[in-house]
Scaffold this motif. Structure first.
Motif, PDB file in Angstrom:
ATOM      1  N   ASN A 119       0.899  -0.911  -0.008  1.00 41.57           N
ATOM      2  CA  ASN A 119      -0.376  -0.135   0.107  1.00 41.57           C
ATOM      3  C   ASN A 119       1.159   0.882   0.457  1.00 41.57           C
ATOM      4  O   ASN A 119       1.189   2.207   0.963  1.00 41.57           O
ATOM      5  CB  ASN A 119      -0.971  -0.018   1.118  1.00 41.57           C
ATOM      6  N   TYR A 134       0.037   4.777   1.254  1.00 42.38           N
ATOM      7  CA  TYR A 134       0.289   4.755   2.465  1.00 42.38           C
ATOM      8  C   TYR A 134       1.353   4.863   3.331  1.00 42.38           C
ATOM      9  O   TYR A 134       2.131   4.134   4.417  1.00 42.38           O
ATOM     10  CB  TYR A 134      -0.796   3.916   3.330  1.00 42.38           C
ATOM     11  N   HIS A 152       3.585   1.762   2.799  1.00 46.13           N
ATOM     12  CA  HIS A 152       3.779   1.083   3.634  1.00 46.13           C
ATOM     13  C   HIS A 152       3.260  -0.612   2.785  1.00 46.13           C
ATOM     14  O   HIS A 152       2.823  -0.811   1.883  1.00 46.13           O
ATOM     15  CB  HIS A 152       2.442   0.554   4.044  1.00 46.13           C
ATOM     16  N   GLY A 204       3.622  -4.544   3.859  1.00 49.50           N
ATOM     17  CA  GLY A 204       3.623  -5.699   5.387  1.00 49.50           C
ATOM     18  C   GLY A 204       3.806  -7.107   4.984  1.00 49.50           C
ATOM     19  O   GLY A 204       3.464  -7.288   3.237  1.00 49.50           O
ATOM     20  N   ALA A 222       6.947  -4.716   9.197  1.00 47.73           N
ATOM     21  CA  ALA A 222       5.643  -4.386   8.572  1.00 47.73           C
ATOM     22  C   ALA A 222       7.096  -2.606   8.514  1.00 47.73           C
ATOM     23  O   ALA A 222       7.760  -2.732   9.045  1.00 47.73           O
ATOM     24  CB  ALA A 222       5.293  -3.666   9.550  1.00 47.73           C
ATOM     25  N   LEU A 279       7.616   0.627   6.038  1.00 48.47           N
ATOM     26  CA  LEU A 279       7.161   1.773   6.044  1.00 48.47           C
ATOM     27  C   LEU A 279       8.135   2.967   5.158  1.00 48.47           C
ATOM     28  O   LEU A 279       9.084   2.753   4.632  1.00 48.47           O
ATOM     29  CB  LEU A 279       7.405   2.992   7.634  1.00 48.47           C
ATOM     30  N   LEU A 329      11.909   1.498   0.967  1.00 49.20           N
ATOM     31  CA  LEU A 329      11.992   0.783   2.818  1.00 49.20           C
ATOM     32  C   LEU A 329      12.215   0.504   3.839  1.00 49.20           C
ATOM     33  O   LEU A 329      13.862   0.186   3.869  1.00 49.20           O
ATOM     34  CB  LEU A 329      10.347   0.234   2.351  1.00 49.20           C
ATOM     35  N   GLU A 351       9.479  -1.227  10.353  1.00 46.83           N
ATOM     36  CA  GLU A 351      10.233  -0.707  11.557  1.00 46.83           C
ATOM     37  C   GLU A 351       9.549  -1.188  12.338  1.00 46.83           C
ATOM     38  O   GLU A 351       9.472  -1.706  13.701  1.00 46.83           O
ATOM     39  CB  GLU A 351       8.902   0.815  11.015  1.00 46.83           C
TER      40      GLU A 351
END
Length: 171
Positions: free
Chosen positions: A59, A62, A64, A66, A81, A83, A90, A93
């Motif tokens: 995503n 946003y 993100h 996962g 996860a 970010l 990425l 986090e």
């Protein structure tokens, strides 16, 4: 894993039923990736497997990504996860690892232990261990953590190998 025998694209993955929610054809998922809209990818090492080895939820709208790993019983055993802290990069986090007492334990609710580590780009980490058998919760804060291995390139569509890696942090 270098190659996947089966890949399923969808809007979301139903972790209880191990089924896609609103299944997508590859061109639709590719278009969503290019538009930075949410989609999920289930990766199977065998086309006959009932449960994926890995599910990715992307995503980028946003910032993100996962990553969920499953055992042979379909239970979540590890979650990463990420970010997107800077464009194209990425950062891992948050990671959670679940331990189950035996083969019959239910998913998540049957876990007897949860190990969670939350990382920050400046080398601070907070590890929380919850042991349901011992009924304990321990939190350890660390600074000066080498986080250089926690970075990933934001993957191009279909380039899941690095993001779907289990081995991080020398585990």
């Amino acid at each position: 894993m270098d190659s996947w025998e089966a890949v399923v694209y969808c809007n979301r993955w139903n972790f209880t039923e191990h089924q896609p929610i609103t299944k997508y054809k590859e061109p639709v998922a590719r278009s969503r990736h290019q538009a930075r809209k949410m989609y999920s990818v289930a990766l199977f090492s065998s086309s006959r497997a009932a449960v994926p080895d890995v599910v990715l939820e992307i995503n980028l709208d946003y910032a993100h990504a996962g990553v969920w790993f499953f055992d042979e019983h379909g239970r979540q055993i590890l979650n990463y996860a990420f970010l997107e802290v800077v464009p194209g990069r990425l950062f891992l986090e948050d990671m959670m690892e679940y331990t189950y007492p035996d083969d019959g334990a239910e998913t998540l609710s049957g876990a007897v232990r949860l190990d969670r580590i939350v990382f920050s780009v400046d080398g601070i980490a907070r590890e929380t261990v919850i042991d349901h058998i011992e009924q304990t919760r321990e939190t350890i804060d660390r600074s000066g953590v080498d986080v250089s291995g926690l970075w990933e390139q934001t993957p191009a569509f279909g380039d899941w190998k690095s993001l779907a890696r289990w081995d991080r942090l020398g585990k």
